[in-house]
Design an enzyme around this catalytic site. Structure first.
Site, PDB file in Angstrom:
ATOM      1  CB  CYS A   1     -11.860 -10.654  17.867  1.00  0.00           C
ATOM      2  SG  CYS A   1     -12.788  -8.881  18.638  1.00  0.00           S
TER       3      CYS A   1
ATOM      4  CD  GLN B   1     -16.111 -12.119  12.557  1.00  0.00           C
ATOM      5  OE1 GLN B   1     -14.816 -11.584  12.315  1.00  0.00           O
ATOM      6  NE2 GLN B   1     -16.349 -12.903  13.625  1.00  0.00           N
TER       7      GLN B   1
ATOM      8  CB  CYS C   1      -0.804   0.156   1.501  1.00  0.00           C
ATOM      9  SG  CYS C   1      -1.787   1.536   0.555  1.00  0.00           S
TER      10      CYS C   1
ATOM     11  CD  GLU D   1     -27.264  -9.404  19.552  1.00  0.00           C
ATOM     12  OE1 GLU D   1     -26.662  -8.454  19.622  1.00  0.00           O
ATOM     13  OE2 GLU D   1     -26.111 -10.818  19.363  1.00  0.00           O
TER      14      GLU D   1
ATOM     15  CG  ASP E   1     -18.676 -13.573  18.828  1.00  0.00           C
ATOM     16  OD1 ASP E   1     -17.770 -12.931  19.121  1.00  0.00           O
ATOM     17  OD2 ASP E   1     -18.728 -13.266  17.409  1.00  0.00           O
TER      18      ASP E   1
ATOM     19  CB  CYS F   1      -3.043   4.157   6.164  1.00  0.00           C
ATOM     20  SG  CYS F   1      -5.208   3.439   6.630  1.00  0.00           S
TER      21      CYS F   1
ATOM     22  CE1 TYR G   1     -22.747 -10.853  25.282  1.00  0.00           C
ATOM     23  CE2 TYR G   1     -22.002 -13.202  25.698  1.00  0.00           C
ATOM     24  CZ  TYR G   1     -22.505 -11.982  25.843  1.00  0.00           C
ATOM     25  OH  TYR G   1     -21.763 -11.303  27.628  1.00  0.00           O
TER      26      TYR G   1
END
Length: 419
Positions: free
Chosen positions: A376, A262, A66, A309, A350, A72, A288
């Site tokens: 994550c 995702q 890039c 959820e 999650d 960035c 979730y």
């Protein structure tokens, strides 16, 4: 000025070196780099290099693809060879959690992102500058997002020029157009364009908008009533379909401007298969559950799935995804920490980046034999495990899936068994 060799990484993926007992953090630098630090500043209690020169490159380095790399904020690790990225992701995960896990690389490391939010400002149009909340990299391409990035941004610039709408001023917090959000179905080729603005369009402006983005399968204009710097507004369909579709193996998902999906379509199959491989028995509770990403996939493989959820719109999308795929999965609106956990064989969680919090106690009291924790954020998992889960569960196995090439982030799937 300081000359020294970068020794290690922080948990956030910044290179570090030590001078006279002080640690200096260097963005876009890797272990083995010999650098000249010209200027630093103190930020969030850390000393960060704001100006440095690479004197001798580390053998870990590769040439970044890039042209915006180094400014960035999207890709701290794009200058590092991919196999080394994977190695360090596993090392950082083990450093944070104490868990040793294999990491599965992304099938594609370029053009893998299925969504990008381009900020539209008086300082430029593109992506945020690293370390500068008011800085914007005036972008022409984004190789981790799409080969069509230049086409999208040229259409936006042409539209702004013809319509006369003003870019957002980050300092003064005023203007007309704030973000351009593009979502792509990598396996379907479908494109959604969503313009986030602070004005309602006239008939003439809408026609100009349609003309410049006539390639879109789904075209939205979102009105943003607040001044917060985020790509969120109230979407209105202007042309095309209300959803685009993404196909992951034999499952099709609907995507809407307000729904989370995702971001790496190519690695998502690896993540789904990891969750499937850890799920035990027949009855699965998907806490979730979002838009049903895991629940619909598992229901397609003959698991009996119930999802919970908090977000009503996400539940509506999950139900649509279940219907679209012809599976019998039930999705309900509810708070994870208030969900009665009955006779389930496996519970999948999650959670948001902050982790389970109170829902951890719910799992301990439930008696369910297996929990599959998708995360994550390894720090949040560590806190959930140390503060709650380890009283009733032990870590049986874990696998890492690289959903985010060229960044220090990694997705973890952790199988917990009842003690």
């Amino acid at each position: 000025m300081i000359k020294a060799t970068v020794e290690d990484f922080t948990e956030e993926g910044l290179g570090t070196l030590r001078i006279d007992g002080r640690i200096i953090h260097i963005p876009f630098a890797y272990p083995g780099d010999y650098i000249l630090v010209k200027r630093t500043k103190r930020r969030f209690g850390r000393r960060i290099a704001t100006d440095f020169e690479l004197l001798e490159p580390s053998p870990l380095r590769q040439i970044p693809r890039c042209p915006h790399f180094g400014r960035c904020g999207g890709c701290l690790w794009q200058g590092m060879k991919y196999k080394e990225q994977l190695r360090f992701k596993a090392e950082l995960f083990e450093r944070i959690t104490g868990i040793s896990a294999d990491v599965r690389g992304s099938p594609k490391i370029w053009g893998f992102r299925n969504v990008s939010n381009f900020i539209v400002t008086t300082a430029g149009i593109g992506l945020k500058e690293y370390g500068n909340p008011l800085g914007v990299v005036d972008s022409v391409e984004c190789p981790i997002f799409s080969k069509r990035t230049r086409e999208y941004l040229n259409a936006l610039r042409g539209f702004l020029k013809e319509s006369g709408l003003r870019p957002w001023d980050l300092r003064k917090k005023r203007g007309d157009v704030h973000y351009l959000q593009i979502k792509e179905g990598k396996f379907t080729g479908e494109v959604m364009v969503n313009l986030i603005t602070h004005v309602q369009p006239t008939r003439e402006v809408l026609q100009t908008f349609r003309d410049y983005f006539s390639f879109a399968d789904s075209l939205y204009w979102s009105f943003k009533a607040d001044e917060r710097d985020d790509p969120k507004g109230e979407p209105g369909l202007i042309a095309g379909q209300p959803y685009i579709r993404e196909r992951i193996k034999d499952v099709v998902y609907l995507i809407h401007p307000n729904s989370f999906f995702q971001t790496n379509s190519y690695a998502l199959a690896l993540l789904l298969k990891a969750v499937e491989g850890f799920a035990d028995g027949e009855r699965v509770l998907d806490l979730y559950s979002g838009v049903g990403t895991f629940g619909v996939w598992l229901a397609k493989r003959s698991f009996t799935v119930e999802g919970v959820e908090l977000n009503p719109f996400a539940v509506e999308m999950a139900r649509k995804n279940a219907e679209l795929n012809g599976v019998d999965a039930v999705f309900k609106i509810g708070r994870a920490e208030e969900t009665p956990i009955g006779d389930y064989d496996t519970v999948i969680v999650d959670p948001p980046r902050r982790g389970l919090k109170e829902a951890g106690e719910l799992l301990i009291k439930s008696g369910v034999e297996r929990v599959v924790y998708v995360s994550c954020n390894p720090k949040a998992f560590r806190l959930d495990y140390e503060n709650h889960l380890k009283r009733a569960y032990h870590v049986e196995e874990a696998v890492l899936v690289d959903m985010f090439p060229h960044t220090p982030h990694v997705e973890a799937v952790i199988m917990l068994e009842k003690k």
